[in-house]
Design a protein around this motif. Structure first.
Motif: not given
Length: 234
Positions: A12-23
């Motif tokens: 999610g945004f807090s761990m993968e700010p450049d990959n928002l697939a889960l969000d």
């Protein structure tokens, strides 16, 4: 109307700010072009940096973003505010402290009411385990311990299954000893989607991230990888 809960082991945004697939996956479950998303950051002591990162991410995703502080609430009618949201997104941090604050303010029941009325309940780490009967938490420094949670979902949940080496042996021992019931483990980047308490899907933002089902069999614990759908980044 189905009660939807999406629990993320990490990502999610807090761990993968450049990959928002889960969000994006969470947003898609609302079937709305501009869903209203409220962030609950009590597990991180309502960290301002965490809240700002939430707004940055969900504004990019074309959502109507907001957050609810329980230390400086902006409304007296918290239930009405939360029940008006399309998504309630719970951040990570200290689950034990978060749940204590929630229970004092009545969120342990308000959130279930919101979910029953169609609000998607989602979260990462603390925001993943909180919905289950039990969660594995590092809220107490120096060890992984079992924590009684909200009980919206039967069983136990552990996040960060591949990201923190102490998670797997601790979970196996707790299930083997009967300290916690059978349950799910989620790698960083993996999420489980529940519909009315039943596992509907497991998805991931990383090709190798998975969910696992752990249960006691005799004197040992079985760990079964769950079918996990990889969400391609945009």
């Amino acid at each position: 109307m189905a009660l939807q809960i999406i629990a993320m082991g990490g990502g999610g945004f807090s761990m993968e700010p450049d990959n928002l697939a889960l969000d994006r996956y969470v947003i898609q479950q609302t079937d709305k072009a501009q869903p209203r998303v409220c962030f609950l950051g009590q597990a991180s002591s309502e960290s301002q940096i965490y809240i700002i990162n939430f707004y940055n991410a969900f504004n990019r995703l074309d959502c109507k973003a907001s957050h609810l502080s329980l230390f400086q609430p902006h409304t007296a009618d918290i239930e009405d505010f939360l029940c008006s949201q399309d998504i309630i997104y719970v951040g990570g941090g200290n689950t034990r402290s978060m749940l204590a604050v929630w229970r004092e303010w009545g969120l342990d029941t308000i959130l279930k009411t919101a979910g029953a009325n169609g609000t998607v309940l989602a979260g990462i780490s603390a925001g993943a385990i909180c919905w289950h009967d039990y969660g594995l938490t590092d809220s107490i420094p120096g060890r992984i311990s079992a924590l009684k949670c909200l009980g919206y979902i039967e069983g136990t949940c552990s996040p960060h299954y591949d990201g923190e080496p102490e998670r797997r042996p601790a979970y196996h021992e707790m299930v083997r000893s009967g300290e916690v019931p059978a349950g799910i483990a989620l790698d960083d980047g993996a999420a489980v989607h529940y519909m009315d308490g039943e596992r509907y899907a497991v998805v991931s933002s990383r090709p190798d991230a998975k969910g696992y089902w752990l249960e006691k069999q005799g004197d040992t614990v079985s760990e079964t990888p769950l079918e996990t759908r990889y969400l391609l980044p945009e």
